[in-house]
Write a protein that holds these residues in place. Structure first.
Motif, PDB file in Angstrom:
ATOM      1  N   TRP A  65       0.810  -1.214   0.000  1.00  0.00           N
ATOM      2  CA  TRP A  65       0.000   0.000   0.000  1.00  0.00           C
ATOM      3  C   TRP A  65       0.847   1.270   0.000  1.00  0.00           C
ATOM      4  O   TRP A  65       0.388   2.337  -0.409  1.00  0.00           O
ATOM      5  CB  TRP A  65      -0.964   0.015   1.198  1.00  0.00           C
ATOM      6  N   LEU A  66       2.116   1.146   0.418  1.00  0.00           N
ATOM      7  CA  LEU A  66       2.980   2.326   0.442  1.00  0.00           C
ATOM      8  C   LEU A  66       3.259   2.863  -0.967  1.00  0.00           C
ATOM      9  O   LEU A  66       3.551   4.055  -1.131  1.00  0.00           O
ATOM     10  CB  LEU A  66       4.303   1.999   1.132  1.00  0.00           C
ATOM     11  N   ILE A  67       3.216   1.992  -1.967  1.00  0.00           N
ATOM     12  CA  ILE A  67       3.504   2.423  -3.336  1.00  0.00           C
ATOM     13  C   ILE A  67       2.280   2.314  -4.240  1.00  0.00           C
ATOM     14  O   ILE A  67       2.396   2.384  -5.467  1.00  0.00           O
ATOM     15  CB  ILE A  67       4.671   1.610  -3.942  1.00  0.00           C
ATOM     16  N   ASP A  68       1.109   2.157  -3.649  1.00  0.00           N
ATOM     17  CA  ASP A  68      -0.126   2.013  -4.412  1.00  0.00           C
ATOM     18  C   ASP A  68      -0.564   3.382  -4.937  1.00  0.00           C
ATOM     19  O   ASP A  68      -0.978   4.258  -4.171  1.00  0.00           O
ATOM     20  CB  ASP A  68      -1.217   1.405  -3.529  1.00  0.00           C
ATOM     21  N   ASP A  69      -0.469   3.589  -6.237  1.00  0.00           N
ATOM     22  CA  ASP A  69      -0.837   4.867  -6.841  1.00  0.00           C
ATOM     23  C   ASP A  69      -2.272   5.271  -6.543  1.00  0.00           C
ATOM     24  O   ASP A  69      -2.583   6.453  -6.396  1.00  0.00           O
ATOM     25  CB  ASP A  69      -0.656   4.797  -8.360  1.00  0.00           C
ATOM     26  N   ASP A  70      -3.156   4.290  -6.477  1.00  0.00           N
ATOM     27  CA  ASP A  70      -4.581   4.599  -6.336  1.00  0.00           C
ATOM     28  C   ASP A  70      -4.921   5.244  -4.998  1.00  0.00           C
ATOM     29  O   ASP A  70      -5.959   5.905  -4.882  1.00  0.00           O
ATOM     30  CB  ASP A  70      -5.419   3.324  -6.512  1.00  0.00           C
ATOM     31  N   ARG A  71      -4.064   5.067  -3.991  1.00  0.00           N
ATOM     32  CA  ARG A  71      -4.379   5.649  -2.690  1.00  0.00           C
ATOM     33  C   ARG A  71      -3.670   6.975  -2.439  1.00  0.00           C
ATOM     34  O   ARG A  71      -3.938   7.657  -1.453  1.00  0.00           O
ATOM     35  CB  ARG A  71      -4.025   4.673  -1.556  1.00  0.00           C
ATOM     36  N   LEU A  72      -2.766   7.367  -3.336  1.00  0.00           N
ATOM     37  CA  LEU A  72      -2.014   8.592  -3.137  1.00  0.00           C
ATOM     38  C   LEU A  72      -2.856   9.815  -3.482  1.00  0.00           C
ATOM     39  O   LEU A  72      -3.615   9.810  -4.456  1.00  0.00           O
ATOM     40  CB  LEU A  72      -0.755   8.607  -4.011  1.00  0.00           C
TER      41      LEU A  72
END
Length: 363
Positions: free
Chosen positions: A4-11
């Motif tokens: 989740w740290l690199i998940d684009d969708d949550r940024l």
């Protein structure tokens, strides 16, 4: 590291603008293993192979080659992946294959380390391009037995070169495709369809793009236009972020717009041009940078060549060799590319003066 740290969708948009995409965080060795396995699958049993930059120009070349030859296995390769693509093709292509290299220009002799292996292994190697080649690299490719055709980078795109050189009577839609591709690739921007092609080639998978232009030419379909419109909402927001954080610097006789961010570099460069920039530098979170020129600055490729890159007089790319470990990247993100920006601005300062006829002279 948690996914989740690199998940684009949550940024958030702000964080997405200053951080690289999630693919950046996979080790090159892991990606290389996957890429080589995919290349082996692509090349096995292929009679015609196309190594091409997977942008609108490179993919248009692929479509033209497939139309002319009835086949063409695509091995996508960006400028910094040329050596690997040549090596894998030398290892896995069929001995009677014809190999086309399209819309790619070597930056150094090391990019061509596998070229002689390739020409020794396959039946024929053809190279279509329109970038600025050095005499030394051109001679090296020619000596290897490659059939190389390079068009004038100020007049044609690589699709124009392929259209002219391939021995085939193309339907009008392919000539139209090359013309619209040229309109964007040379940053002419007189045809509104060209931005659509460029955006769709970036957001779609290469095979999806080729299938679409084979069916519709440069006019695309209503469904594709809807897809592009949805994607442009975020694109425009990221462009705005990059433009807002830009600064104009006086470098010698030029005004250079310098900024940072994950964004569409061409739109950012156009906005900076409207603010008075002769040239624009857009440094990306992944460490690379785009350099864009104007009518008053046509030496972008000369700047890029000093910082591990190359390209055209008005459009070039590079990746300064300044990243020794992840702390350097952390500094890059938190300072919004300060070191990379300075390295490229310094390259502007080192440009030799031009005489009245546009010829470089030493300062």
């Amino acid at each position: 590291m948690d996914d989740w740290l690199i998940d684009d969708d949550r940024l958030s948009l702000g964080r997405k603008s200053v951080l690289p995409g999630e693919g950046f965080f996979f080790p090159d060795s892991f990606e290389a293993e996957q890429a080589e396995a995919e290349a082996r699958d692509i090349l096995t049993d292929a009679g015609v192979v196309v190594i091409a930059d997977p942008d609108a120009d490179g993919l248009a070349c692929t479509a033209l080659i497939r139309e002319a030859h009835g086949e063409g296995a695509l091995l996508p390769a960006g400028p910094h992946e040329l050596q690997e693509a040549l090596a894998w093709t030398a290892d896995y292509a069929e001995p009677d294959a014809t190999v086309f290299v399209c819309d790619l220009c070597p930056d150094s002799e090391s990019d061509l380390g596998a070229l002689e292996d390739l020409t020794d292994h396959v039946e024929r190697v053809v190279w279509f391009d329109h970038h600025q080649w050095t005499d030394e690299l051109a001679a090296l490719v020619d000596r290897a037995g490659v059939e190389r055709t390079v068009g004038d980078s100020e007049e044609v795109c690589t699709a124009d070169v392929a259209l002219a050189e391939l021995d085939h009577e193309f339907d009008e839609q392919y000539a139209d495709l090359a013309a619209v591709t040229r309109d964007h690739d040379l940053w002419i921007r007189e045809d509104p369809r060209s931005d659509d092609l460029a955006d769709y080639s970036y957001w779609s998978e290469p095979e999806e793009y080729i299938e679409t232009i084979d069916e519709h030419g440069p006019d695309l379909s209503e469904a594709v236009h809807e897809f592009i419109a949805e994607k442009r909402v975020e694109k425009e927001a990221l462009v705005t972020k990059a433009v807002d954080r830009a600064e104009l610097r006086e470098v010698g006789e030029w005004t250079v717009g310098v900024t940072y961010g994950r964004c569409s570099q061409n739109e950012v460069a156009e906005a900076l041009r409207e603010q008075g920039a002769d040239a624009a530098v857009i440094v990306k979170p992944a460490g690379s940078a785009s350099i864009r020129g104007t009518e008053t600055f046509e030496r972008a490729h000369e700047v890029a060549q000093q910082v591990n890159g190359g390209g055209h007089p008005k459009a070039a790319g590079c990746k300064p060799d300044i990243y020794d470990d992840m702390l350097d990247y952390a500094h890059h993100w938190t300072t919004q590319g300060a070191v990379a920006k300075q390295a490229i601005v310094d390259a502007f300062k080192r440009l030799p003066e031009e005489d009245g006829e546009g010829v470089d002279t030493e300062r």
